[in-house]
Design a protein around this motif. Structure first.
Motif, PDB file in Angstrom:
ATOM      1  N   LEU A   5       0.831  -1.217   0.000  1.00  0.00           N
ATOM      2  CA  LEU A   5       0.000   0.000   0.000  1.00  0.00           C
ATOM      3  C   LEU A   5       0.860   1.258   0.000  1.00  0.00           C
ATOM      4  N   ASN A   6       2.157   1.073   0.205  1.00  0.00           N
ATOM      5  CA  ASN A   6       3.062   2.237   0.225  1.00  0.00           C
ATOM      6  C   ASN A   6       3.607   2.573  -1.150  1.00  0.00           C
ATOM      7  N   PHE A   7       3.066   1.974  -2.214  1.00  0.00           N
ATOM      8  CA  PHE A   7       3.588   2.309  -3.546  1.00  0.00           C
ATOM      9  C   PHE A   7       3.542   3.831  -3.754  1.00  0.00           C
ATOM     10  N   GLY A   8       4.669   4.378  -4.164  1.00  0.00           N
ATOM     11  CA  GLY A   8       4.754   5.825  -4.402  1.00  0.00           C
ATOM     12  C   GLY A   8       4.972   6.640  -3.140  1.00  0.00           C
ATOM     13  N   HIS A   9       4.890   5.974  -1.958  1.00  0.00           N
ATOM     14  CA  HIS A   9       4.921   6.731  -0.701  1.00  0.00           C
ATOM     15  C   HIS A   9       6.326   7.057  -0.216  1.00  0.00           C
ATOM     16  N   THR A  10       7.334   6.229  -0.594  1.00  0.00           N
ATOM     17  CA  THR A  10       8.685   6.511  -0.084  1.00  0.00           C
ATOM     18  C   THR A  10       9.151   7.860  -0.639  1.00  0.00           C
ATOM     19  N   ILE A  11       9.077   7.991  -1.963  1.00  0.00           N
ATOM     20  CA  ILE A  11       9.432   9.286  -2.561  1.00  0.00           C
ATOM     21  C   ILE A  11       8.362  10.322  -2.209  1.00  0.00           C
ATOM     22  N   GLY A  12       7.106   9.885  -2.179  1.00  0.00           N
ATOM     23  CA  GLY A  12       5.998  10.803  -1.854  1.00  0.00           C
ATOM     24  C   GLY A  12       6.190  11.480  -0.508  1.00  0.00           C
ATOM     25  N   HIS A  13       6.491  10.681   0.532  1.00  0.00           N
ATOM     26  CA  HIS A  13       6.688  11.276   1.857  1.00  0.00           C
ATOM     27  C   HIS A  13       7.870  12.254   1.834  1.00  0.00           C
ATOM     28  N   ALA A  14       8.908  11.890   1.067  1.00  0.00           N
ATOM     29  CA  ALA A  14      10.080  12.778   0.987  1.00  0.00           C
ATOM     30  C   ALA A  14       9.688  14.105   0.319  1.00  0.00           C
ATOM     31  N   VAL A  15       8.867  14.011  -0.718  1.00  0.00           N
ATOM     32  CA  VAL A  15       8.418  15.234  -1.414  1.00  0.00           C
ATOM     33  C   VAL A  15       7.593  16.106  -0.446  1.00  0.00           C
ATOM     34  N   GLU A  16       6.709  15.440   0.313  1.00  0.00           N
ATOM     35  CA  GLU A  16       5.892  16.175   1.294  1.00  0.00           C
ATOM     36  C   GLU A  16       6.790  16.920   2.278  1.00  0.00           C
ATOM     37  N   ASN A  26       7.689  21.036   2.987  1.00  0.00           N
ATOM     38  CA  ASN A  26       7.130  21.479   4.257  1.00  0.00           C
ATOM     39  C   ASN A  26       5.615  21.326   4.308  1.00  0.00           C
ATOM     40  N   LEU A  27       5.123  20.261   3.741  1.00  0.00           N
ATOM     41  CA  LEU A  27       3.695  19.919   3.661  1.00  0.00           C
ATOM     42  C   LEU A  27       2.907  20.833   2.715  1.00  0.00           C
ATOM     43  N   ALA A  28       3.612  21.693   1.953  1.00  0.00           N
ATOM     44  CA  ALA A  28       2.885  22.551   0.994  1.00  0.00           C
ATOM     45  C   ALA A  28       2.318  21.681  -0.130  1.00  0.00           C
ATOM     46  N   ILE A  29       3.052  20.619  -0.476  1.00  0.00           N
ATOM     47  CA  ILE A  29       2.509  19.649  -1.439  1.00  0.00           C
ATOM     48  C   ILE A  29       1.742  18.619  -0.616  1.00  0.00           C
ATOM     49  N   ARG A  30       0.453  18.466  -0.919  1.00  0.00           N
ATOM     50  CA  ARG A  30      -0.400  17.589  -0.109  1.00  0.00           C
ATOM     51  C   ARG A  30      -0.045  16.115  -0.333  1.00  0.00           C
ATOM     52  N   HIS A  31      -0.457  15.273   0.609  1.00  0.00           N
ATOM     53  CA  HIS A  31      -0.086  13.855   0.589  1.00  0.00           C
ATOM     54  C   HIS A  31      -0.402  13.182  -0.751  1.00  0.00           C
ATOM     55  N   GLY A  32      -1.630  13.345  -1.230  1.00  0.00           N
ATOM     56  CA  GLY A  32      -2.038  12.656  -2.463  1.00  0.00           C
ATOM     57  C   GLY A  32      -1.238  13.124  -3.665  1.00  0.00           C
ATOM     58  N   GLN A  33      -1.007  14.419  -3.736  1.00  0.00           N
ATOM     59  CA  GLN A  33      -0.223  14.975  -4.835  1.00  0.00           C
ATOM     60  C   GLN A  33       1.218  14.435  -4.766  1.00  0.00           C
ATOM     61  N   ALA A  34       1.751  14.368  -3.557  1.00  0.00           N
ATOM     62  CA  ALA A  34       3.122  13.863  -3.384  1.00  0.00           C
ATOM     63  C   ALA A  34       3.203  12.381  -3.765  1.00  0.00           C
ATOM     64  N   VAL A  35       2.167  11.619  -3.428  1.00  0.00           N
ATOM     65  CA  VAL A  35       2.150  10.192  -3.792  1.00  0.00           C
ATOM     66  C   VAL A  35       2.082  10.048  -5.313  1.00  0.00           C
ATOM     67  N   ALA A  36       1.324  10.931  -5.964  1.00  0.00           N
ATOM     68  CA  ALA A  36       1.248  10.884  -7.435  1.00  0.00           C
ATOM     69  C   ALA A  36       2.642  11.106  -8.022  1.00  0.00           C
ATOM     70  N   ILE A  37       3.378  12.068  -7.477  1.00  0.00           N
ATOM     71  CA  ILE A  37       4.751  12.327  -7.944  1.00  0.00           C
ATOM     72  C   ILE A  37       5.622  11.088  -7.683  1.00  0.00           C
ATOM     73  N   GLY A  38       5.488  10.527  -6.498  1.00  0.00           N
ATOM     74  CA  GLY A  38       6.265   9.333  -6.137  1.00  0.00           C
ATOM     75  C   GLY A  38       5.975   8.173  -7.084  1.00  0.00           C
ATOM     76  N   MET A  39       4.705   7.969  -7.412  1.00  0.00           N
ATOM     77  CA  MET A  39       4.349   6.853  -8.311  1.00  0.00           C
ATOM     78  C   MET A  39       4.908   7.101  -9.709  1.00  0.00           C
ATOM     79  N   ALA A  40       4.780   8.343 -10.181  1.00  0.00           N
ATOM     80  CA  ALA A  40       5.254   8.650 -11.541  1.00  0.00           C
ATOM     81  C   ALA A  40       6.764   8.462 -11.634  1.00  0.00           C
ATOM     82  N   LEU A  41       7.489   8.885 -10.587  1.00  0.00           N
ATOM     83  CA  LEU A  41       8.956   8.766 -10.626  1.00  0.00           C
ATOM     84  C   LEU A  41       9.402   7.306 -10.533  1.00  0.00           C
TER      85      LEU A  41
END
Ligand code: GLY
Length: 349
Positions: free
Chosen positions: A237-248, A252-267
């Motif tokens: 369930l953490n797919f995209g979340h490792t990079i996603g959490h780092a992006v978040e 400084n939380l300006a990029i919201r969780h879902g948006q950050a996960v989308a970036i993580g999945m794409a990368l």
């Protein structure tokens, strides 16, 4: 209405349909034994739904108390948590009383953690009002608050007694927050359901809410039933979340969780999936109005990953996509992860 039953350390139903909010009273009362209920929500959700819920619970015979936090991740902290525990104590809540979480992930996680720890555990119900909370955080019993050192650092596994997903509540969600939930829906499709992925490619954001939410919950149920305590398969369930959490964190939380996960999945897709499949995922994320890249340098993202709480020694378990509809878990040394970040962030799109 659709029903998914989760057989974890507690067996409970997740109901998905329109108008369920106005049925919460009798549905909760059916569990018996509960006299008082603490309805926890945030100021934004309260303005839409608190009155309906409160009234419905009263009519079902509950003595209703309310605890309203400010909307947003910043409220998921030790101060809100202790205030909630003290409020329960001041009103003499006993082990037979209960909590109901009306709201998104912040409200659900905070309420669940208070329920897990007040008197060593009282019953709680989830009434998720965001797409993200419906498909993910309200199901499976992960409860937590954030600490100054990071997100979800104090928490417990503690299952709810019932999850009521009223799809009508999605009508009042801000567009950006609805799309954030869509990132988690797309995540489910990538980790385990190519047919869902293909249907999302056709429908875009206009997907059938009841059946798509039910499908995601079904997938989560299967995972939680195999690995409730997150030592193996649940990590998918953490797919995209490792990079996603780092992006978040970098934002400084300006990029919201879902948006950050989308970036993580794409990368992740860009570096690990065959190009046509990576392209399909990027196109789908774009179709849903989700971001697929960020401007943070690889070094900064990697530094943020290094402080990930899921790191064990000098390696981390990563969710690696093999195909759309199939991901596997792979233990990756931090050095390899660093090269992956460099490849993901330094290639052009
Ligand atoms: N949100 C991920 C999980 O429930 O394991």
């Amino acid at each position: 209405m659709k029903k998914v039953t989760v057989h974890a350390s507690l067996e409970y139903d997740c109901l998905i349909g329109s108008g369920l909010l106005a049925e919460c009273g009798p549905r909760f009362a059916a569990f018996g034994g509960s006299d008082k209920i603490m309805l926890v929500t945030d100021d934004k959700v309260a303005s839409y739904y608190l009155e309906t819920c409160e009234e419905n619970l009263r009519q079902a015979g509950f003595r209703v108390y309310t605890f309203v936090i400010e909307n947003g991740e910043k409220s998921k902290n030790s101060d809100s948590y202790l205030r909630l525990l003290n409020t329960l104590a001041e009103h003499h809540f006993t082990r037979t009383d209960s909590i109901a979480a009306l709201g998104g992930g912040v409200v659900g996680d905070l309420s669940g953690f208070a329920a897990a720890t007040y008197l060593r555990g009282i019953r709680y119900f989830q009434i998720p009002t965001s797409l993200l909370a419906m498909v993910d955080s309200s199901v499976g019993g992960k409860t937590a608050i954030d600490l100054p050192a990071g997100k979800n650092l104090a928490g417990a596994f503690y299952q709810p007694s019932l999850v009521l997903c009223d799809t009508n509540t999605l009508d009042t969600l801000e567009d950006q927050i609805f799309r954030e939930g869509c990132a988690e829906v797309i995540k489910y499709a990538v980790i385990g359901d190519e047919a869902l992925f293909a249907s999302l490619e056709k429908t875009g954001v206009g997907f059938d809410r009841e059946s798509v939410i039910a499908r995601c919950i079904e997938m989560k149920k299967d995972i939680v039933e195999t690995d409730e305590f997150d030592t193996g398969k649940r990590q998918l369930l953490n797919f995209g979340h490792t990079i996603g959490h780092a992006v978040e964190r970098c934002s400084n939380l300006a990029i919201r969780h879902g948006q950050a996960v989308a970036i993580g999945m794409a990368l992740m897709a860009k570096t690990l999936l065959p190009a046509p499949e990576a392209g399909r995922l990027t196109d789908l994320l774009r179709k849903f109005g989700l971001p697929v890249s960020c401007d943070f340098p690889a070094e900064q993202i990697f530094d943020a990953i290094r402080s990930d709480k899921k790191r064990k020694g000098n390696s981390l378990t990563l969710v690696v996509p093999e195909h759309i509809g199939n991901c596997v878990l792979q233990r990756m040394p931090m050095e390899d992860l660093k090269s992956l970040c460099v490849r993901a962030l330094n290639q052009g799109e």
